[in-house]
Design a protein around this motif. Structure first.
Motif, mmCIF file in Angstrom:
data_model
loop_
_atom_site.group_PDB
_atom_site.id
_atom_site.type_symbol
_atom_site.label_atom_id
_atom_site.label_comp_id
_atom_site.label_asym_id
_atom_site.label_seq_id
_atom_site.Cartn_x
_atom_site.Cartn_y
_atom_site.Cartn_z
ATOM 1 N N MET A 174 39.402 45.186 39.374
ATOM 2 C CA MET A 174 39.028 46.184 38.388
ATOM 3 C C MET A 174 40.237 46.659 37.604
ATOM 4 O O MET A 174 40.235 47.676 36.933
ATOM 5 C CB MET A 174 38.391 47.375 39.110
ATOM 6 N N ARG A 175 41.330 45.921 37.656
ATOM 7 C CA ARG A 175 42.543 46.338 36.974
ATOM 8 C C ARG A 175 42.371 46.346 35.469
ATOM 9 O O ARG A 175 43.134 46.975 34.745
ATOM 10 C CB ARG A 175 43.720 45.436 37.347
ATOM 11 N N GLY A 176 41.387 45.577 34.955
ATOM 12 C CA GLY A 176 41.185 45.569 33.520
ATOM 13 C C GLY A 176 40.656 46.869 32.988
ATOM 14 O O GLY A 176 40.749 47.136 31.800
ATOM 15 N N LEU A 177 40.059 47.725 33.819
ATOM 16 C CA LEU A 177 39.509 48.985 33.331
ATOM 17 C C LEU A 177 40.602 50.003 33.071
ATOM 18 O O LEU A 177 40.533 50.772 32.131
ATOM 19 C CB LEU A 177 38.523 49.553 34.349
ATOM 20 N N VAL A 178 41.600 50.057 33.915
ATOM 21 C CA VAL A 178 42.722 50.968 33.776
ATOM 22 C C VAL A 178 43.959 50.258 34.272
ATOM 23 O O VAL A 178 43.894 49.191 34.869
ATOM 24 C CB VAL A 178 42.500 52.260 34.600
ATOM 25 N N SER A 179 45.131 50.853 33.997
ATOM 26 C CA SER A 179 46.357 50.167 34.374
ATOM 27 C C SER A 179 46.494 50.003 35.870
ATOM 28 O O SER A 179 47.045 49.031 36.329
ATOM 29 C CB SER A 179 47.560 50.941 33.822
ATOM 30 N N SER A 180 45.997 50.976 36.661
ATOM 31 C CA SER A 180 46.048 50.852 38.111
ATOM 32 C C SER A 180 45.214 51.943 38.748
ATOM 33 O O SER A 180 44.919 52.957 38.150
ATOM 34 C CB SER A 180 47.491 50.955 38.621
ATOM 35 N N ARG A 181 44.842 51.725 40.033
ATOM 36 C CA ARG A 181 44.129 52.771 40.752
ATOM 37 C C ARG A 181 45.004 54.005 40.888
ATOM 38 O O ARG A 181 44.543 55.135 40.801
ATOM 39 C CB ARG A 181 43.729 52.261 42.139
ATOM 40 N N GLN A 182 46.299 53.785 41.121
ATOM 41 C CA GLN A 182 47.204 54.910 41.294
ATOM 42 C C GLN A 182 47.233 55.772 40.040
ATOM 43 O O GLN A 182 47.247 57.003 40.119
ATOM 44 C CB GLN A 182 48.611 54.408 41.615
ATOM 45 N N THR A 185 31.675 52.918 30.931
ATOM 46 C CA THR A 185 32.070 54.184 31.545
ATOM 47 C C THR A 185 32.664 53.942 32.925
ATOM 48 O O THR A 185 32.419 52.912 33.567
ATOM 49 C CB THR A 185 30.854 55.134 31.700
ATOM 50 N N LEU A 186 33.442 54.911 33.369
ATOM 51 C CA LEU A 186 34.011 54.895 34.713
ATOM 52 C C LEU A 186 34.049 56.328 35.228
ATOM 53 O O LEU A 186 34.566 57.223 34.547
ATOM 54 C CB LEU A 186 35.419 54.311 34.719
ATOM 55 N N GLY A 187 33.481 56.561 36.382
ATOM 56 C CA GLY A 187 33.534 57.866 37.017
ATOM 57 C C GLY A 187 34.433 57.831 38.240
ATOM 58 O O GLY A 187 34.567 56.801 38.905
ATOM 59 N N LEU A 188 35.053 58.954 38.528
ATOM 60 C CA LEU A 188 35.965 59.034 39.666
ATOM 61 C C LEU A 188 35.865 60.416 40.303
ATOM 62 O O LEU A 188 35.942 61.437 39.621
ATOM 63 C CB LEU A 188 37.406 58.793 39.211
ATOM 64 N N PRO A 224 29.097 50.958 35.782
ATOM 65 C CA PRO A 224 28.113 49.871 35.696
ATOM 66 C C PRO A 224 28.750 48.499 35.827
ATOM 67 O O PRO A 224 28.061 47.510 36.065
ATOM 68 C CB PRO A 224 27.497 50.073 34.314
ATOM 69 N N LEU A 225 30.060 48.424 35.675
ATOM 70 C CA LEU A 225 30.764 47.151 35.806
ATOM 71 C C LEU A 225 31.142 46.837 37.250
ATOM 72 O O LEU A 225 31.602 45.729 37.537
ATOM 73 C CB LEU A 225 32.027 47.153 34.941
ATOM 74 N N LEU A 226 30.958 47.807 38.147
ATOM 75 C CA LEU A 226 31.378 47.630 39.527
ATOM 76 C C LEU A 226 30.185 47.685 40.468
ATOM 77 O O LEU A 226 29.298 48.524 40.295
ATOM 78 C CB LEU A 226 32.351 48.744 39.928
ATOM 79 N N PRO A 227 30.160 46.822 41.462
ATOM 80 C CA PRO A 227 29.143 46.968 42.514
ATOM 81 C C PRO A 227 29.494 48.177 43.369
ATOM 82 O O PRO A 227 30.640 48.643 43.376
ATOM 83 C CB PRO A 227 29.282 45.663 43.309
#
Length: 395
Positions: A1-9, A254-257, A289-292
């Motif tokens: 999922m690195r394409g969504l943001v630069s990193s999880r951190q 979208t991405l929720g966290l 929606p892009l992630l299981p």
């Protein structure tokens, strides 16, 4: 999922890493207001240079970059014996971030009833660990970069401060020392027009809430304080995936966290010596929606730091910092970053500081593929270095 943001951190840092209210960093320029009240004015100009080997960090740094500058000015005034107000204007350039756009860094009304109870409201920075109070004041610390495992520099433009309130106080405990607490809650307003280093343009950022506390015990041992920070936040991102991405279809998404982070902190300051260490552990739950459906991601980071002022004009410092992007899998260069940093601070005079800093780094967790020609973090150079120079004038 690195394409969504630069990193999880970076996402977790973007949800939670907020700085604390800026304290005066140098001599005050006082101007009378009425018969008694005075406006205190402080400011700084801090240009720098960075050069890296192997990988780009913050900017196109492998060729050397001067996109490493901060400028700020703040004003505080006591309105009554118990009521204060303040505001800071700030601008910076860090690669694609900032580009010298001026903005209101913080503003507040602060009513202190007693030493043990005060209330602060407005656009206030959040206490986070030991050093977010001075994270943007180069003159107040030895390192050029605070340990990036805890104090992410790239998160600042996005989540600078919370709009809300804070209750704080300091309670004397007699022979047991003193206890300092800060409780905060509010929301964050983020301008999506600010450039990011991510390959996906962000069109909207919504932070429904951020809440937390910081508690510090000033122990009977002079100079030793220990404590902890606990924060929780929710972050929603709307962004656009450009054409040509082999993993995801182009268009809006979208991405929720939801994230919770805890930090344990300890600092010892005695005479010319400073020793500090912090351990942070965060849990993040992503929804897109892009992630299981997936289990929460647990991230771990820590550092140990020391400095010693040999003379009024010379203070060297050293730290080791480590980050693990997920504790479930620590293997691979993209899963961690280990950073050994050494700093030389020269106080040329009371208002001018020059610093030199070198980093020996292993790992690529947190690096941005967009800054490195699209190279995934799994293929970036594992062992690399960085060199920084910074000159700060403050008043």
């Amino acid at each position: 999922m690195r394409g969504l943001v630069s990193s999880r951190q970076t996402l977790i840092g973007a949800a939670l890493l907020l700085a604390a209210t800026v304290a005066p960093d140098a001599r005050a320029a006082d101007f009378p207001v009425g018969d008694e009240r005075k406006v205190e004015v402080h400011g700084f100009v801090s240009p720098g240079f960075m050069l890296t080997t192997g990988n780009n960090w913050f900017a196109k740094s492998k060729r050397g970059s001067f996109e490493f500058t901060e400028v700020g000015i703040n004003f505080t005034v006591p309105l009554t014996d118990k009521l204060r107000t303040g505001i800071q204007l700030f601008s910076r350039d860090l690669g694609a971030l900032g580009n010298y756009t001026p903005r209101v860094d913080w503003f507040y009304l602060d009513y202190k009833l007693e030493d043990w109870l005060g209330v602060r409201a407005g656009r206030v920075k959040i206490p986070f660990g030991l050093y977010n109070d001075v994270a943007d004041i180069d003159a107040a610390r030895v390192p050029i970069l605070l340990p990036q495992s805890v104090y992410s520099l790239t998160s600042r433009d996005f989540l600078l401060a919370q709009t809300g309130g804070e209750v704080y106080g300091r309670v004397r405990l007699g022979s047991l020392g003193a206890f300092e607490y800060r409780l905060f809650g509010g929301t964050i307003f983020v301008d999506p027009g600010n450039q990011t280093t991510s390959a996906q343009p962000i069109t909207n950022v919504d932070v429904p809430y951020v809440v937390g506390e910081r508690a510090m015990w000033e122990t009977p041992l002079e100079g030793l304080r220990v404590g902890g920070t606990l924060e929780a936040a929710k972050l929603n991102l709307d962004f656009i995936i450009p054409p040509g991405n082999p993993q995801y279809p182009p268009g809006p998404s979208t991405l929720g966290l939801r994230a919770v982070i805890g930090i344990l902190s300890a600092e010892y300051v005695r005479d010319r010596l400073l020793l500090a260490t912090e351990y942070a552990r965060s849990t993040a739950q992503y929804d897109s929606p892009l992630l299981p459906p997936q289990a929460p991601i647990v991230t771990e980071s820590f550092y140990a730091m020391a400095s010693y002022r040999f003379a009024s004009w010379f203070t060297p410092g050293l730290y080791y910092s480590a980050t693990y992007a997920t504790v479930a899998d620590r293997s691979g260069r993209d899963k961690s970053m280990h950073d050994v940093a050494a700093t030389l601070r020269f106080d040329v005079n009371p208002w001018w500081i020059v610093k030199l800093e070198g980093h020996a780094i292993s790992g690529t967790a947190g690096l941005d593929p967009a800054l490195n020609g699209g190279t995934p973090t799994t293929a970036m150079t594992q062992n690399w270095g960085a060199f920084f120079v910074k000159s700060t004038v403050h008043f």
